[in-house]
Design an enzyme around this catalytic site. Structure first.
Site, PDB file in Angstrom:
ATOM      1  N   CYS A  91       0.837  -1.208   0.000  1.00  9.15           N
ATOM      2  CA  CYS A  91       0.000   0.000   0.000  1.00  9.15           C
ATOM      3  C   CYS A  91       0.867   1.251   0.000  1.00  9.15           C
ATOM      4  O   CYS A  91       0.599   2.208  -0.725  1.00  9.15           O
ATOM      5  CB  CYS A  91      -0.939  -0.016   1.201  1.00  9.15           C
ATOM      6  SG  CYS A  91      -2.036   1.431   1.275  1.00  9.15           S
ATOM      7  N   CYS A 184      -6.186  -2.874   6.854  1.00 10.32           N
ATOM      8  CA  CYS A 184      -7.352  -2.010   6.641  1.00 10.32           C
ATOM      9  C   CYS A 184      -8.533  -2.754   6.040  1.00 10.32           C
ATOM     10  O   CYS A 184      -9.677  -2.502   6.407  1.00 10.32           O
ATOM     11  CB  CYS A 184      -6.978  -0.817   5.777  1.00 10.32           C
ATOM     12  SG  CYS A 184      -6.476  -1.234   4.094  1.00 10.32           S
TER      13      CYS A 184
END
Length: 347
Positions: A91, A184
């Site tokens: 990410c 997440c």
């Protein structure tokens, strides 16, 4: 801004220094949880609250599609093959300091990009954050040094307790907000293997002991990682997974955490990513390094060597528990983070 206390304080500190600050929130995920609410919606509300308090503008940028294509799908493929990827490293390199930074630069080529990471920069070099218990350089080790040219880490010299104190003193809405510890897209209340089972088909197979005897079953190569409790019933101690055979859909487990099959002294990793150009390995093709194979692991002394142009090996001083292929090997010399590479093999 993520909606947490760290990025909130980072924005507060920059504004207090007289900088023109605007908050940017990345929306990477939009599936609903068991309460029919996307966690990112809650975080976005917190970002808006803090930005109102700081009297700064805030923007939401939808990166769901690139996140799915460049992080989530890649991670799923790795899990399906029995490897153990790190979506947070992906990410940062592909989305936060990739797509998002490009978008910010497109909107304003003169803009600087600041985050709440506990890390430091020295020109294009990445250094550990001073708070060793919160240092996040491991997660940034896949980012190219060229991306750090207009980046700030305002918390790099601070301890977490000081960040909390600053947030409370400033009355920020996130001052007491608990830290988010989960990946997440999984959330914090869900078991990771159960989450993956929603996206990957079950492929039940046997778990064997070191002698080849069947001692249990697994749901698929994704369901357990190296070093994880195999959760075998009827045993007088915990057994841990030490190897996988994706071709034959088999896992291998051994009793107790001290079993030698659970430990590795050498890893090969690649392709290697050097943050600011590769180090000089010298005529002996060796450099002394501190290495980590997981976040918050204490630095482990070892000797790194080039295998070829794109791969490195590390011989550890002490054997390491539960190293899995796909995990990221991150190399340091002191506080300087040299780079990273996904682990290919262990011995």
């Amino acid at each position: 801004m993520s909606g947490g206390v760290d990025s909130s304080v980072a924005a507060h500190l920059l504004k207090r220094q007289g900088m023109l600050v605007e908050g940017v929130f990345m929306r990477n995920w939009d599936l609903r949880d068991e309460r029919n609410e996307c966690p990112s919606e809650r975080d976005w509300r917190d970002v808006q609250k803090v930005c109102r308090q700081l009297q700064i503008q805030c923007h939401q940028i939808n990166l769901v599609k690139p996140y799915w294509n460049q992080v989530f799908s890649v991670a799923l493929d790795e899990f399906a093959q029995g490897r153990t990827p790190n979506p947070d490293i992906l990410c940062n390199s592909q989305i936060k300091f990739g797509v998002l930074l490009d978008e910010i630069s497109r909107i304003d080529p003169q803009a600087w990009f600041a985050t709440g990471h506990y890390a430091r920069l020295r020109q294009a070099s990445l250094l550990r954050g001073l708070d060793t218990r919160k240092d996040q350089s491991y997660y940034l080790a896949g980012v190219s040094g060229t991306r750090f040219g207009r980046v700030l880490f305002p918390l790099g010299e601070l301890a977490k307790r000081d960040v909390r104190r600053i947030a409370k003193s400033a009355g920020l809405a996130t001052a007491e907000k608990e830290e988010s510890m989960g990946i997440c897209f999984v959330g914090e209340r869900r078991k990771f293997d159960a989450f993956l089972a929603e996206y990957l088909p079950s492929s039940w197979g046997d778990i064997l002991d070191p002698h080849g005897k069947v001692v249990g079953r697994h749901q698929g190569m994704f369901s357990k990682t190296i070093g994880q409790n195999a959760r075998l019933s009827g045993m007088d101690c915990k057994w841990y997974v030490y190897a996988k055979d994706p071709v034959n859909n088999l896992m291998y487990a051994a009793p107790g955490r001290t079993h030698p099959l659970l430990y590795s002294s050498r890893v090969v990793a690649g392709p290697v990513h050097w943050i600011s150009g590769g180090p000089d390995f010298g005529p002996d093709n060796q450099i002394n390094v501190d290495a980590q194979v997981r976040y918050m692991q204490s630095p482990q002394a070892g000797v790194a060597s080039k295998v070829d142009r794109d791969y490195v090996s590390v011989q550890f001083k002490d054997a390491q528990f539960g190293i899995a292929s796909g995990q990221y090997l991150v190399l340091y010399q002191g506080d300087l983070c040299l780079g990273s590479a996904p682990i290919c093999s262990t011995t």
